[in-house]
Design a protein around this motif. Sequence first.
Motif, short mmCIF file in Angstrom:
data_model
loop_
_atom_site.label_atom_id
_atom_site.label_comp_id
_atom_site.label_asym_id
_atom_site.label_seq_id
_atom_site.Cartn_x
_atom_site.Cartn_y
_atom_site.Cartn_z
N PHE A 84 0.85 -1.18 0.00
CA PHE A 84 0.00 0.00 0.00
C PHE A 84 0.89 1.24 0.00
O PHE A 84 1.85 1.33 0.78
N ASP A 89 -2.60 5.51 -3.12
CA ASP A 89 -3.71 4.60 -2.82
C ASP A 89 -4.62 5.18 -1.75
O ASP A 89 -4.16 5.93 -0.89
N GLN A 90 -5.88 4.82 -1.81
CA GLN A 90 -6.84 5.17 -0.75
C GLN A 90 -6.94 3.99 0.22
O GLN A 90 -7.16 2.85 -0.21
N ASP A 93 -9.84 1.57 -0.06
CA ASP A 93 -9.88 0.69 -1.23
C ASP A 93 -9.18 -0.64 -0.94
O ASP A 93 -9.39 -1.62 -1.65
N HIS A 94 -8.33 -0.65 0.07
CA HIS A 94 -7.49 -1.84 0.31
C HIS A 94 -7.70 -2.51 1.66
O HIS A 94 -7.30 -3.66 1.84
#
Length: 147
Positions: A84, A89-90, A93-94
């Motif tokens: 990540f 990246d958000q 979302d992960h």
Amino acid sequence: MSRSYISVELRRLVVNRAQQLCEYCLIHENDTFYGCQVDHIISEKHGGLTLAENLAYACTFCNRCKGSDVGSIVLHSGEFSRFFNPRIDQWADHFMLDGAMIVALTDIGRVTAKILDFNNAERLLERQTLQKMGNYPCAAALKRMIV
Ligand SMILES: [Zn+2]
């Protein structure tokens, strides 16, 4: 591990941008025992530069577990996945929060949660304690947890 000099201004930018959160596990700096550190997202060993876009704020636990790694092998596929990256990246979302557990939703989330050891017993207990105190997630962390 040799570390490049990080100026006071650059460090301040990183801390403020992160809202004093570890950008990986979203614990607030004030709730950590050992504080947070400036992390090279792509480690210097792998050519990562000491620039704002390659820096993140990380709790000592996440930072120590991450070390100079940039990713890992996804168990179910045997494929490499990067970690990540808080700059591109958000979080939501992960990952998602389930009780005190940080559950991975993607391969990026899975390798990050595994190598940074998000859910070891000691950290789960710490998060449960913070939750009882109403400190996890804090308001800034909660915003990152919502898509
Ligand atoms: Zn952390």
